[in-house]
Design a protein around this motif. Structure first.
Motif, PDB file in Angstrom:
ATOM      1  N   SER A 170       6.329  -0.282 -11.470  1.00  0.00           N
ATOM      2  CA  SER A 170       6.480   0.897 -10.930  1.00  0.00           C
ATOM      3  C   SER A 170       7.900   1.532 -11.016  1.00  0.00           C
ATOM      4  O   SER A 170       8.182   2.520 -11.406  1.00  0.00           O
ATOM      5  CB  SER A 170       6.038   1.123  -9.311  1.00  0.00           C
ATOM      6  N   CYS A 171       8.881   0.746 -10.764  1.00  0.00           N
ATOM      7  CA  CYS A 171      10.235   1.122 -11.007  1.00  0.00           C
ATOM      8  C   CYS A 171      10.903   0.577 -12.200  1.00  0.00           C
ATOM      9  O   CYS A 171      12.099   1.037 -12.375  1.00  0.00           O
ATOM     10  CB  CYS A 171      11.177   0.794  -9.744  1.00  0.00           C
ATOM     11  N   GLU A 196      15.569  -1.513  -3.867  1.00  0.00           N
ATOM     12  CA  GLU A 196      15.158  -0.067  -2.776  1.00  0.00           C
ATOM     13  C   GLU A 196      15.921   0.972  -3.101  1.00  0.00           C
ATOM     14  O   GLU A 196      17.216   0.774  -3.049  1.00  0.00           O
ATOM     15  CB  GLU A 196      15.304  -0.601  -1.360  1.00  0.00           C
ATOM     16  N   ARG A 200      12.227   6.959  -2.593  1.00  0.00           N
ATOM     17  CA  ARG A 200      10.986   6.687  -3.489  1.00  0.00           C
ATOM     18  C   ARG A 200      10.341   5.566  -2.718  1.00  0.00           C
ATOM     19  O   ARG A 200      10.830   4.592  -2.149  1.00  0.00           O
ATOM     20  CB  ARG A 200      11.479   6.166  -4.780  1.00  0.00           C
ATOM     21  N   PRO A 201       9.001   5.548  -2.803  1.00  0.00           N
ATOM     22  CA  PRO A 201       8.289   4.790  -1.975  1.00  0.00           C
ATOM     23  C   PRO A 201       8.439   3.159  -2.271  1.00  0.00           C
ATOM     24  O   PRO A 201       8.773   3.050  -3.743  1.00  0.00           O
ATOM     25  CB  PRO A 201       6.700   5.286  -2.078  1.00  0.00           C
ATOM     26  N   GLN A 202       8.108   2.228  -1.505  1.00  0.00           N
ATOM     27  CA  GLN A 202       8.241   0.877  -1.970  1.00  0.00           C
ATOM     28  C   GLN A 202       7.372   0.515  -2.979  1.00  0.00           C
ATOM     29  O   GLN A 202       6.175   0.961  -2.987  1.00  0.00           O
ATOM     30  CB  GLN A 202       8.001   0.044  -0.809  1.00  0.00           C
ATOM     31  N   CYS A 203       7.603  -0.365  -3.862  1.00  0.00           N
ATOM     32  CA  CYS A 203       6.906  -0.926  -4.912  1.00  0.00           C
ATOM     33  C   CYS A 203       5.694  -1.847  -4.289  1.00  0.00           C
ATOM     34  O   CYS A 203       5.965  -2.358  -3.372  1.00  0.00           O
ATOM     35  CB  CYS A 203       7.596  -1.759  -5.933  1.00  0.00           C
ATOM     36  N   PRO A 204       4.314  -1.610  -4.993  1.00  0.00           N
ATOM     37  CA  PRO A 204       3.257  -2.126  -4.140  1.00  0.00           C
ATOM     38  C   PRO A 204       3.399  -3.777  -4.417  1.00  0.00           C
ATOM     39  O   PRO A 204       4.305  -4.119  -5.188  1.00  0.00           O
ATOM     40  CB  PRO A 204       2.231  -1.850  -5.162  1.00  0.00           C
TER      41      PRO A 204
END
Length: 731
Positions: A170-171, A196, A200-204
């Motif tokens: 994701s990032c 972090e 932006r939301p946390q990675c799964p």
């Protein structure tokens, strides 16, 4: 707002945990330093620095490895060797780093474009006694062990990552150069991404995947090791062990080699249990395997490799041996010295072991250089013993027996690979013995359609396959040495050509065919009995003291391998002229014989036989390591051919000669037989008394008449009818 400006307490623990890892690090640096000193400073007596020079030599040749004797390490520093033996997994990486740093020092300055330093692999050797697969217990886990055995299968060379780079889905965050443990252990990817970023939301969970382009890989190969047959207790099945080799240890051994392996006894996780039923039960159970740090291939015994290079002194010794005047006789004596007599057969076997020279013609066709030989004979004439001896002294040899081998087992079979579910090709005995000898015992007991499979391998020396979508041609440049019994178990002189049960197609592919008969002869029997008694009584002493004028097995093997690889003689022109004339005479003799008897000869004399004689004379020249075969060689080759194949071909014309050796008697018998066949036609019936009276009137002796009748009855041409008064002719 209480506690907002609390400064927090900083303290230092003077005795505690902080310098733990630090000390470990210092310790590792110390050990690495000792390893570097060992490579730099180790020398024996004279002032050659063994490992430093070896490292430099290998590095300049582009072979980035170094072979180290464990005994040398222990003589340099006892505790260092102990560390390698007790926990090799920790200390071998240090050793390799040390080797890399020393390599950096000894190879400076490096040429342009090669400034980058390569990793060095340290391969260990040890002269300790190997232990067996059975004696490996859990105490030896993660320690250095040495095991002897036979490799029975080898996987193809695959690659394994030693450093991997992973990226978050994701990032797109990279984590570089994660070290992966060597061996068959995997690497568990981290579950969570730790970056972090604001807003932006946390990675799964499980966000990482491996980036193949940025990984650093090495070759590895998995072998299957089976314990040596001598080490298996009675009535037990041999045990197996998986062996993992990497980098320069790959492709060192082929299946069938006897090896001694030095490595770390380690464990790996079992394959995934099906349908998590009993996952909880075997949570700590692991499968053992061996991570190899050094392999030596044994050159003695069956399954040895013939790739041992000769030293210049040994080569001189072999040239001296080749120059000795009676080298041919000496070699023949050295073949199975414990077997008495059969000199010609031993000479033929020497020719077979050396072989002629393979010729590649301008139009792309090849003529074979290997000599094939068949021994037909009575039981108890040491045929199988000769075969077993050839298996031991030929550089490459495969021994099979007639009933136990099928067409696919001799040539090649197509199998389904259980791992990849695709079809793979497995070579049989003829392919494995490429460049050597195939010994086939009980040749007559083979099924007819299996014997046909050998035809192509014997003359064209290739094996073509078109099965299951695989169409290919394999090489099988090997000599065939076959032993067989005649049809009736023993050679029956009255039946002549019927003794040989083989088709002319396969017989013409054999260069030499020996008919070995067990004659009753008092003097010979006495000598033979004395010889056998001698062997049984002095079994131990015979091996110790070399018999006079013989070459020992190791030298013989070296000499054969050397001659086969370096020498390819040709016929000289005078010898060729002589051979041409003799061949025409041979064909004429065979033709006359066919005309006389009115039957075709079972063993044909064709151009193949002419080539056979050429090959035999070339192998004679090869024994002396000379470039041209002379007239002498052709003489001896013709003599060998005369006592083997020609005698066997003419053996059919003795029909009915029991005890009669003189030609007059023989002629008389055949005359009576011809008369007899004219006297009554096939399918007619005549009284026996009338016939005998008839012939007596023509002044033929009575005994001979009865003898001819006897022979014809035995051959099944006549039959008794009506209380043995009438004779009925069947064929």
């Amino acid at each position: 707002m209480a506690g907002f400006d609390d400064p927090g307490i900083f303290f230092s623990d003077n005795f505690g945990s902080e310098d733990g890892p630090d000390e470990n690090q210092v310790n590792r640096q110390q050990i690495k330093k000792r390893f570097k000193e060992f490579i730099r400073q180790y020398h024996e007596g004279s002032f050659t620095y063994t490992y430093r020079d070896q490292l430099k030599r290998h590095y300049n040749l582009g072979q980035y490895f170094i072979e180290v004797e464990v005994e040398d390490v222990s003589s340099f520093d006892e505790s260092l060797a102990d560390k390698i033996k007790k926990s090799p997994a920790e200390h071998m990486p240090l050793f390799e780093e040390a080797a890399k740093e020393v390599a950096d020092e000894v190879t400076r300055p490096r040429p342009d474009g090669e400034e980058e330093l390569h990793d060095i692999q340290v391969i260990l050797k040890s002269s300790a006694n190997p232990c067996s697969v059975r004696s490996l217990k859990s105490e030896q886990m993660a320690q250095l062990v040495k095991i002897a055995g036979i490799t029975i299968s080898a996987s193809s060379v695959k690659s394994k990552a030693i450093k991997i780079t992973i990226q978050c889905r994701s990032c797109s965050e990279f984590i570089n150069d994660i070290n992966v443990k060597p061996g068959l252990e995997g690497y568990a990817l981290p579950r969570k991404c730790r970056t972090e970023q604001a807003g932006r939301p946390q990675c799964p969970l499980d966000p990482f995947f491996i980036v193949p382009d940025k990984c650093c890989c090495v070759d590895f190969q998995v072998l299957k090791l089976q314990e040596a047959p001598e080490a298996v207790p009675n009535g037990e099945l041999p045990r197996h062990l998986t062996v993992y080799c990497d980098r320069y240890l790959c492709e060192r051994v082929v299946p069938g080699n006897r090896v001694t392996v030095l490595g770390v006894y380690s464990i790996r996780k079992n394959a995934k249990a099906t349908k998590g039923t009993r996952d909880k039960v075997n949570v700590g159970i692991r499968t053992p395997y061996l991570r190899v740090l050094g392999v030596t291939v044994e050159t003695e015994g069956p399954g040895r490799s013939s790739g041992s290079s000769l030293l210049p002194e040994e080569e001189e010794e072999l040239h001296r041996l080749a120059a000795s005047p009676k080298i041919y006789e000496t070699l023949a004596k050295s073949i199975a010295p414990s077997i008495y007599g059969s000199v010609d057969i031993k000479k033929a076997i020497v020719c077979l072991l050396f072989g002629g020279s393979r010729k590649r013609l301008p139009d792309g066709l090849t003529r074979r250089g290997d000599i094939n030989m068949l021994m037909l004979g009575d039981p108890g004439t040491a045929k199988s013993q000769l075969l077993k001896f050839v298996e031991r002294c030929s550089p490459i040899a495969v021994y099979t027996s007639g009933k136990g081998s099928s067409a696919a087992g001799l040539t090649a079979s197509v199998m389904k690979d259980p791992a990849s579910r695709s079809f793979i090709l497995e070579g049989g005995a003829m392919v494995l013995a490429d460049g050597g000898v195939v010994c086939i015992d009980e040749f007559d007991k083979m099924r007819e359609d299996d014997r046909v499979a050998i035809h192509e391998a014997m003359e064209q020396q290739t094996i073509s396959i078109a099965k299951a979508g695989i169409t290919t041609t394999l090489n099988s440049r090997c000599s065939v040495l076959a032993a067989a019994n005649s049809v009736f178990g023993r050679w029956d002189d009255t039946k002549g050509a019927d003794n040989i049960d083989f088709m002319p197609t396969i017989l013409s592919r054999f260069d030499m065919i020996f008919v070995i008969k067990d004659h009753h002869d008092e003097n010979r029997d006495e000598t033979l009995a004395k010889h056998v008694m001698n062997i049984h009584v002095n079994a131990g002493q015979m091996s110790e003291e070399e018999r006079q004028g013989e070459i020992d097995l190791a030298t013989l093997k070296k000499y054969i391998a050397f001659a086969r690889s370096t020498c390819g003689p040709r016929l000289s022109t005078e010898a060729a002229e002589k051979l041409k004339n003799r061949y025409v005479l041979m064909r004429n003799g065979a033709g006359e014989l066919e005309r006389e008897t009115g039957k075709k000869i079972t063993i044909p004399i064709t151009v193949r036989q002419l080539e056979a004689i050429i090959r035999i004379s070339e192998s004679m020249a090869k024994m002396r390591l000379v470039p041209f075969a002379t007239e002498m060689d052709v003489e001896e080759a013709l003599r060998l051919f005369q006592v083997s194949t020609l005698d066997a071909a003419m053996s059919g014309n003795l029909s009915g000669a029991e005890g009669f050796t003189t030609e007059q008697d023989q002629e008389l018998l055949s005359r009576i037989e011809k008369q007899m066949k004219r006297r009554f036609v096939i399918g007619s019936q005549v009284s026996e008394h009338a016939i005998v009276q008839d012939f007596l009137k023509q002044k033929y002796p009575e005994r001979e008449i009865y003898k001819v009748l006897q022979v014809m009855l035995r051959r099944g041409e006549l039959q008794h009818r009506m209380q043995r008064k009438m004779l009925y002719r069947i064929k």
